[in-house]
Design a protein around this motif. Structure first.
Motif, PDB file in Angstrom:
ATOM      1  N   PRO A 168      56.813  40.278 122.535  1.00 31.07           N
ATOM      2  CA  PRO A 168      56.036  41.175 123.393  1.00 31.07           C
ATOM      3  C   PRO A 168      56.716  41.312 124.756  1.00 31.07           C
ATOM      4  CG  PRO A 168      54.629  39.491 122.407  1.00 31.07           C
ATOM      5  CD  PRO A 168      56.043  39.076 122.143  1.00 31.07           C
ATOM      6  N   VAL A 169      56.442  42.421 125.427  1.00 30.49           N
ATOM      7  CA  VAL A 169      57.008  42.670 126.757  1.00 30.49           C
ATOM      8  C   VAL A 169      55.876  43.072 127.690  1.00 30.49           C
ATOM      9  CG1 VAL A 169      58.601  44.069 128.126  1.00 30.49           C
ATOM     10  CG2 VAL A 169      59.227  43.385 125.798  1.00 30.49           C
ATOM     11  N   ARG A 251      40.481  40.348 120.583  1.00 27.94           N
ATOM     12  CA  ARG A 251      41.020  40.972 119.365  1.00 27.94           C
ATOM     13  C   ARG A 251      42.546  41.124 119.455  1.00 27.94           C
ATOM     14  NH1 ARG A 251      36.655  42.819 116.447  1.00 27.94           N
ATOM     15  NH2 ARG A 251      34.739  43.040 117.683  1.00 27.94           N
ATOM     16  N   LEU A 252      43.049  41.458 120.653  1.00 25.15           N
ATOM     17  CA  LEU A 252      44.494  41.591 120.815  1.00 25.15           C
ATOM     18  C   LEU A 252      45.179  40.235 120.680  1.00 25.15           C
ATOM     19  CD1 LEU A 252      46.928  43.364 121.471  1.00 25.15           C
ATOM     20  CD2 LEU A 252      46.470  42.988 123.906  1.00 25.15           C
ATOM     21  N   LEU A 253      44.545  39.193 121.188  1.00 23.28           N
ATOM     22  CA  LEU A 253      45.107  37.846 121.051  1.00 23.28           C
ATOM     23  C   LEU A 253      45.264  37.476 119.581  1.00 23.28           C
ATOM     24  CD1 LEU A 253      46.038  35.208 122.349  1.00 23.28           C
ATOM     25  CD2 LEU A 253      43.646  34.481 122.448  1.00 23.28           C
ATOM     26  N   GLN A 254      44.317  37.884 118.750  1.00 25.04           N
ATOM     27  CA  GLN A 254      44.398  37.614 117.314  1.00 25.04           C
ATOM     28  C   GLN A 254      45.604  38.326 116.690  1.00 25.04           C
ATOM     29  OE1 GLN A 254      40.964  38.915 115.080  1.00 25.04           O
ATOM     30  NE2 GLN A 254      41.432  37.626 113.315  1.00 25.04           N
ATOM     31  N   VAL A 255      45.893  39.524 117.189  1.00 28.28           N
ATOM     32  CA  VAL A 255      47.066  40.257 116.691  1.00 28.28           C
ATOM     33  C   VAL A 255      48.337  39.478 117.004  1.00 28.28           C
ATOM     34  CG1 VAL A 255      48.430  42.368 116.938  1.00 28.28           C
ATOM     35  CG2 VAL A 255      45.930  42.502 116.910  1.00 28.28           C
ATOM     36  N   LEU A 256      48.446  38.974 118.235  1.00 26.48           N
ATOM     37  CA  LEU A 256      49.644  38.251 118.651  1.00 26.48           C
ATOM     38  C   LEU A 256      49.743  36.881 117.989  1.00 26.48           C
ATOM     39  CD1 LEU A 256      49.564  39.169 122.452  1.00 26.48           C
ATOM     40  CD2 LEU A 256      51.153  40.028 120.736  1.00 26.48           C
ATOM     41  N   GLN A 257      48.609  36.246 117.716  1.00 28.18           N
ATOM     42  CA  GLN A 257      48.628  34.902 117.131  1.00 28.18           C
ATOM     43  C   GLN A 257      48.852  34.926 115.621  1.00 28.18           C
ATOM     44  OE1 GLN A 257      44.801  33.428 118.488  1.00 28.18           O
ATOM     45  NE2 GLN A 257      45.746  32.164 120.071  1.00 28.18           N
ATOM     46  N   ILE A 277      53.743  46.081 123.534  1.00 27.19           N
ATOM     47  CA  ILE A 277      54.287  46.211 124.886  1.00 27.19           C
ATOM     48  C   ILE A 277      53.120  46.587 125.784  1.00 27.19           C
ATOM     49  CG2 ILE A 277      55.899  47.417 126.401  1.00 27.19           C
ATOM     50  CD1 ILE A 277      57.648  47.963 123.979  1.00 27.19           C
ATOM     51  N   ALA A 278      52.954  45.865 126.872  1.00 32.76           N
ATOM     52  CA  ALA A 278      51.825  46.113 127.775  1.00 32.76           C
ATOM     53  C   ALA A 278      52.336  46.383 129.179  1.00 32.76           C
ATOM     54  CB  ALA A 278      50.865  44.926 127.767  1.00 32.76           C
ATOM     55  N   ARG A 300      51.009  34.717 126.128  1.00 34.76           N
ATOM     56  CA  ARG A 300      51.676  35.312 124.961  1.00 34.76           C
ATOM     57  C   ARG A 300      52.325  36.648 125.299  1.00 34.76           C
ATOM     58  NH1 ARG A 300      51.168  33.195 119.949  1.00 34.76           N
ATOM     59  NH2 ARG A 300      49.775  31.389 119.743  1.00 34.76           N
ATOM     60  N   LEU A 301      51.766  37.351 126.282  1.00 34.86           N
ATOM     61  CA  LEU A 301      52.347  38.631 126.703  1.00 34.86           C
ATOM     62  C   LEU A 301      53.503  38.446 127.676  1.00 34.86           C
ATOM     63  CD1 LEU A 301      49.158  40.803 127.368  1.00 34.86           C
ATOM     64  CD2 LEU A 301      50.846  41.177 125.565  1.00 34.86           C
ATOM     65  N   ASN A 302      53.459  37.388 128.458  1.00 37.37           N
ATOM     66  CA  ASN A 302      54.381  37.227 129.576  1.00 37.37           C
ATOM     67  C   ASN A 302      55.664  36.495 129.192  1.00 37.37           C
ATOM     68  OD1 ASN A 302      54.913  37.775 132.315  1.00 37.37           O
ATOM     69  ND2 ASN A 302      54.452  35.653 132.856  1.00 37.37           N
TER      70      ASN A 302
END
Length: 476
Positions: A168-169, A251-257, A277-278, A300-302
């Motif tokens: 992720p970025v 919900r987005l955290l579940q996508v990344l995990q 990408i956020a 997780r995003l950073n």
């Protein structure tokens, strides 16, 4: 398709180094010992970037640029040069060189430069992918990122290094700095480039609809319309993620995990393969401390963080950006491109630009439509800019210490001379002349985008005179 890089150098050791480095980075390439070999192969293949020495047997580097650009003028050249022919390398900019690489060079920096040149080539030649997004840039035909400032060079380096990864970025920057263009560039240079790029802007959505818009679910129509489903196998760009409600963050955290998402109102998660990408205009770390942003999601995003500089911090890019936007607006309106006078350019470079690049782009659209002549004068600027100019002028202080509104630059100069003479000073030309030349030089270089030969013509100097003046005035 992946970019094809040509390396042309009669030095076998340099070809060997590039061969290994490009192999390690999985970049397609061909090696040529002479320019003549490369020209022969040009009949069967068009490269995306050419890395070439200047001094070679047969066709030299500068002649090679000219011959290749007769076939395709958009192929960027990276010229390898020794210290002894550095002047020739700099002059090669006039022949269309993208960048020069002085020996000895760091191979990692060279590869990064090649990636940036490939990105430049892509921006010039490939039409922007259709963007299925709530805030897509509908009036742009190409996702082009423009800038030569050091801050933008750092952004280009990040794009070159990160685009092929799956991590992720997180893009941080003020509104209007071009965050979505960076996201698109990351997608367009990734292995997902043939798949969808979906962009959503959380700040433009009612908070109660964010979950349904991104993840779908019961009560809001078919979940197949959800942004994350549209982005399957591609990239999902979430703009202003700082405004995302906590429920949607979960919900987005579940996508990344776990690589899965749960539509609203459903119990069974769905598998999904997307790159996230956020972008944010606020500091997420502060929101984590305030308890309005989930810390696990932030970390997780950073992993990769790209900072987009505001336009006021890269004002040396303004002449280049303005010229591009004026040309773009002229094409859209089927008219002749307008041209900013040096006075206007200098004035624009001193503005704060709260709306950043987007504000400059909108200004160029306005000027293209509203200005009847070809040359844009200060008086042609819209009211808010003229008001800023009047404020600057009225607060100008004369040599005597009194504030007044000067009629012209000649009057301001006369006031300055009077003040010096009254103070008993002598030999004032030795102070005034260099400063006068400095102002003229800076204005001309800003107007031409730092193009030395064109600046010399505007000032009525020869190229050697301009080069000498730059050195004398320490403007390098």
């Amino acid at each position: 398709m992946d970019p094809m890089i040509w390396v042309i150098d009669d030095d076998a050791s340099i070809r060997f180094v590039f061969d290994k480095a490009l192999d390690v980075n999985s970049i397609s390439h061909r090696l040529f010992e002479t320019g003549d070999e490369a020209l022969a192969y040009l009949k069967t293949e068009i490269p995306d970037v050419i890395v070439s020495d200047i001094n070679m047997p047969g066709t030299d580097g500068l002649s090679l640029i000219k011959k290749v650009h007769e076939v395709d003028c958009n192929i960027p050249f990276i010229i390898i040069t020794a210290h002894s022919d550095l002047t020739a390398a700099i002059d090669s900019y006039e022949h269309g060189t993208f960048e020069y690489l002085p020996k000895p060079f760091d191979i990692e920096q060279a590869v990064s430069l090649i990636r940036r040149a490939a990105l430049h080539r892509f921006n010039l030649t490939r039409k922007k992918e259709m963007v299925l997004a709530s805030d897509a840039v509908a009036d742009s035909k190409e996702a082009e990122i423009i800038g030569k400032s050091p801050a933008m060079q750092e952004v280009f380096k990040f794009i070159g290094r990160v685009s092929r990864t799956e991590v992720p970025v997180l893009i941080h920057g003020e509104t209007g700095t071009g965050r979505e263009l960076v996201a698109m560039a990351l997608h367009n240079h990734s292995d997902r480039k043939e798949q969808p790029f979906i962009s959503v802007n959380v700040s433009s959505m009612p908070k109660e609809t964010v979950e349904h818009e991104i993840f779908g679910g019961i009560g809001k129509g078919d979940k197949e319309e959800a942004a994350i489903v549209k982005a399957q196998n591609g990239t999902l760009f979430i703009n202003e993620i700082c405004e995302m409600p906590m429920e949607a963050q979960t919900r987005l955290l579940q996508v990344l995990q776990k690589g899965e998402f749960l539509p609203v109102g459903e119990q069974k998660p769905h598998k999904v393969n997307v790159r996230i990408i956020a972008a944010t205009s606020r500091v997420l770390e502060n929101l984590v401390k305030e308890g309005t942003f989930i810390s696990d999601l932030y970390y997780r995003l950073n992993i990769i963080h790209i900072n987009m500089p505001p336009l006021r911090d890269r004002n040396n890019d303004i002449p280049m950006l303005a010229k591009h936007f004026l040309n773009q607006s002229a094409i859209e309106n089927n008219t002749e491109p307008k041209k900013l006078t040096s006075e206007v350019l200098v004035f624009l470079c001193r503005q704060q630009w709260p709306g950043n690049v987007r504000q400059l782009k909108n200004l160029c659209k306005y000027l293209t439509i509203m200005v009847t002549g070809r040359d844009i004068q200060l008086s042609d600027l819209p009211a808010e800019f003229l008001q800023a100019r009047n404020t600057q002028v009225k607060t100008t202080t004369s040599i005597s210490g009194t504030s007044k509104e000067p009629v012209s630059w000649q009057e301001q100069l006369r006031n300055w001379v009077d003040g010096r003479l009254k103070a008993g000073e002598r030999d004032i030309l030795s102070e005034a002349t260099p400063e006068f030349e400095r102002v003229m030089l800076e204005a001309a270089l800003a107007y031409t985008g730092n193009h030395k030969q064109e600046s010399a013509k505007l000032l009525g100097w020869g190229r050697n005179t301009l080069t000498r003046k730059i050195k004398e005035l320490n403007l390098q």
